[in-house]
Design a protein around this motif. Structure first.
Motif, mmCIF file in Angstrom:
data_model
loop_
_atom_site.group_PDB
_atom_site.id
_atom_site.type_symbol
_atom_site.label_atom_id
_atom_site.label_comp_id
_atom_site.label_asym_id
_atom_site.label_seq_id
_atom_site.Cartn_x
_atom_site.Cartn_y
_atom_site.Cartn_z
ATOM 1 N N ARG A 141 -4.332 -1.300 11.489
ATOM 2 C CA ARG A 141 -3.311 -1.508 11.918
ATOM 3 C C ARG A 141 -2.573 -2.651 10.963
ATOM 4 N NH1 ARG A 141 -0.865 -0.504 16.789
ATOM 5 N NH2 ARG A 141 -2.729 -0.055 17.894
ATOM 6 N N ALA A 142 -3.270 -3.750 10.767
ATOM 7 C CA ALA A 142 -2.781 -4.861 9.967
ATOM 8 C C ALA A 142 -2.494 -4.611 8.423
ATOM 9 C CB ALA A 142 -3.742 -6.110 10.048
ATOM 10 N N GLU A 143 -3.245 -3.845 8.029
ATOM 11 C CA GLU A 143 -3.134 -3.545 6.697
ATOM 12 C C GLU A 143 -2.031 -2.552 6.355
ATOM 13 O OE1 GLU A 143 -4.851 -4.469 3.775
ATOM 14 O OE2 GLU A 143 -5.665 -6.071 5.282
ATOM 15 N N LYS A 146 1.396 -4.648 6.809
ATOM 16 C CA LYS A 146 1.619 -5.323 5.656
ATOM 17 C C LYS A 146 2.454 -4.364 4.502
ATOM 18 C CE LYS A 146 -2.523 -7.918 4.974
ATOM 19 N NZ LYS A 146 -3.782 -7.867 4.241
ATOM 20 N N GLU B 8 6.015 -6.489 14.772
ATOM 21 C CA GLU B 8 4.744 -6.303 14.482
ATOM 22 C C GLU B 8 3.849 -6.320 15.583
ATOM 23 O OE1 GLU B 8 5.138 -7.375 9.669
ATOM 24 O OE2 GLU B 8 3.381 -8.400 11.021
#
Lengths: 274, 358
Positions: A141-143, A146, B8
């Motif tokens: 999710r984080a990658e 980005k 986010e």
């Protein structure tokens, strides 16, 4: 840094050791000369576009770079040291990752499972060592966040992603696992304008992080804005490497689309009109 | 299915509910669960008053389902890994006969015979796997060959050693009681529906079935090798390129399948007290049918062990349920074949809905 600024600021090639270099390499398949005396350097943080018609030797060259083929003659250096890869895995271990057009992504497997295939994070010990799905999902999710892909559920099948997103996930995976060199084989060829832009933006971001990129594309409108240098192959030989200044856009488009042949074709077609 | 959201922050908690149906649709076993439920309702309506719904009826079809299910769970893993094993039925015959001959004819302790039979089965599985990996021939061909080799050798050797094709008397062998308590015992529950005060006998094979399904599900969904199995079946080359030990995993999967055949053989020999060279015939097809009904893709890369459990349950219910309806059980195979085709169509439809690009 936003993607737009990254796109518009070409990184200046600095006088460092090339991260990857081939010197006069040749490759023969039986009696066919696939590559002859090709030399090329790649510097950290630059996008090198590999141009040429079908059969020019682009595929052979990237297959040598990515460890699928071994050169018959010439030297292959990674960070100044000669190497000889026997498999794509060995190239990967040297930080050279190749993302092929067909992606090697498995559509029915989840994004997370694809992303970590072969390198799954684990939790626990001994017989209780298990795939740490929660952490894997969080990383994915984080990658992906980005690079501007916000996925609702990292466990959804890759098949539900659009083509551009799939390309981006494949590239993000390579970058996450420490790729220093990204070899991208026609990453935008099957994509619409918007999706191609997603991928190009992401390539610019990778470059901004110091990753060197070799980009193979047929599309001059994709190559020109993103490329720092251009290597042109023709019939297994190199016509040289040019910077953007040395190679005006029109000239590049002419070379890429096989200008002379097209002019000839135009003449020929004229006959049919008469 | 994908949305780009400005913020986010993860929003799992809210997404979960909207996504539940999508998530369910994405599970390979959904069709099999629905199918099993449908078949149960059907037989409950048609034959509910003739004993299908009674405890004894339930124990009856669960036992049939469990023996098939043990095979189907292992075959599901193998098929998700992209391979077939047509030799499992023959391995059942060979492994069972090995136990019977060693214990009855040679007077071995039953546990020793069971152990040697397991070792033999694992060896056959490993040979299947190594041949497939080395020759790069389709496993369909390799294991079709071993189907006939193993069955033929079992009949030939048994006749050579004993002069017969059946070996009985296992119940009198050394250590039988302890082995039977592990592989062939039953749990008796008095059946309130029985006028003669009979009990329903729930076979221990049901326990083995559920245990193996639980282990297989855990491996598939929560371990690294589980992820490799999906990867190998989805795209073996891609898996190899990212460092998955493709060949080793395939050999292990063939060995696991052979081991499941051994377990079924052991259960059968100890319950029946003897072995028959023809035991397990056609079981490979029943197992594949159960796996496919369970939502596993024939070409690999997609499927579930839980699906195989429900696939086996469905087959078991139909096989036993037909007896309760009073229809001649000859018709069972017609139902089975039709069910297979319908199940594949339904599963394909569900999978397409679940995985298509938005």
């Amino acid at each position: 840094m936003t993607a737009e600024t990254a796109l518009s600021v070409p990184t200046s090639p600095t006088a460092t050791t090339p991260i990857l270099e081939v010197r006069r390499i040749s490759k023969y398949f039986g009696t066919v000369i696939a590559l002859k005396d090709v030399s090329m350097t790649l510097l950290p943080g630059e996008v090198m576009c590999l141009l040429g018609d079908n059969g020019a030797g682009k595929s052979t060259l990237i297959k040598i770079l990515s460890g699928v083929h071994q050169p018959d003659e010439g030297e292959y250096l990674v960070q100044g040291r000669p190497v000889r890869f026997n498999s794509p895995r060995e190239a990967l271990d040297h930080g050279i990752a190749t993302v092929y057009q067909d992606l090697a992504m498995i559509p029915l497997m989840s994004i997370t499972r694809n992303f970590f295939l072969g390198s799954e994070p684990t939790i626990g010990r001994g017989p209780f060592r298990r795939f740490d799905i929660r952490r894997a999902n969080a990383i994915v999710r984080a990658e992906l966040a980005k690079i501007g892909i916000d996925i609702r559920d990292p466990e959804q099948p890759v098949g539900t992603l659009s083509g551009g997103e799939r390309q981006s996930v494949a590239i993000a995976r390579a970058v996450y696992f420490g790729a220093q060199v990204l070899i991208l084989d026609e990453p935008t060829s099957a994509l619409g304008v918007k999706q191609a832009a997603t991928v190009l933006r992401f390539i610019a971001q990778a470059r901004a992080r110091g990753i060197a990129v070799i980009l193979i594309t047929h599309n001059p409108h994709h190559a020109y804005p993103i490329g720092d240098r251009f290597t042109i192959l023709k019939r297994g030989r190199t016509l040289g490497t040019f910077t953007k200044d040395e190679l005006p856009r029109e000239e590049m488009i002419r070379m890429m689309s096989g200008g002379e042949e097209l002019e000839q074709l135009e003449d020929e077609l004229q006959h049919y009109r008469a | 299915m994908v949305t780009r959201i400005q913020t986010e922050a993860p929003r799992d908690e809210r997404m979960l509910r909207e996504n539940l149906i999508g998530k369910l649709l994405r599970r390979p076993e959904l069709g099999a669960v629905g199918g099993a439920l449908l078949v149960w309702i059907l037989f409950a309506l048609v034959a509910g008053d003739r004993g299908f719904l009674s405890l004894r009826g339930t124990a009856n079809y669960l036992e049939v389902a469990s023996q098939l299910g043990i095979l189907a769970v292992a075959v599901a893993l193998l098929m998700i890994g992209g391979e077939f094993d047509l030799s499992v039925g023959s391995i059942i015959g060979a492994a069972g006969m090995a136990i019977a001959i060693l214990s009855v004819e040679y007077g071995w302790h039953i546990w020793a015979a069971i152990g040697v039979s397991l070792a033999f089965s694992l060896l056959v599985g490993a040979l299947n796997g190594i041949l497939v990996v080395r020759t790069r021939l389709p496993s369909f061909i390799i294991t079709l060959g071993s189907l006939f080799i193993i069955r033929g050798a079992t009949i030939g050797l048994t006749r050579l050693i004993t002069g017969r094709t059946q070996v009985g008397g296992v119940k009198g062998t050394l250590g039988y009681d302890s082995a039977a308590s592990v592989f062939a015992s039953t749990l008796s529950i008095p059946d309130p529906a029985s006028q003669r005060g009979l009990s329903a006998e729930f076979s221990i094979s049901i326990f083995w079935w559920l245990l193996i399904a639980a282990i297989a599900t855990y491996i598939l969904l929560r371990t690294r090798p589980g992820n490799w199995i999906f990867g190998i079946g989805g795209d073996a080359n891609a898996a190899r390129n990212v460092g998955v030990p493709v060949n080793r995993m395939k050999v292990i999967l063939f060995m696991a399948t052979a081991a499941s055949a051994w377990l079924v053989a052991t259960i059968q020999v100890l319950s029946a007290g003897g072995a028959d060279t023809l035991r397990g015939e056609q079981r490979e097809f029943y197992a594949i049918i159960a796996v496919v009904i369970g939502g596993t893709l024939l070409t690999g890369g997609y499927g579930s062990a839980i699906g195989a459990v429900f696939g086996a349950l469905t087959v078991g219910m139909v096989q036993q349920g037909i007896i309760y309806t009073g229809i001649d059980s000859d018709w069972f195979k017609v139902f089975l074949g039709a069910m297979l085709i319908v199940a594949v169509l339904v599963n394909n439809f569900i999978r397409k809905r679940a995985s298509e690009a938005k």
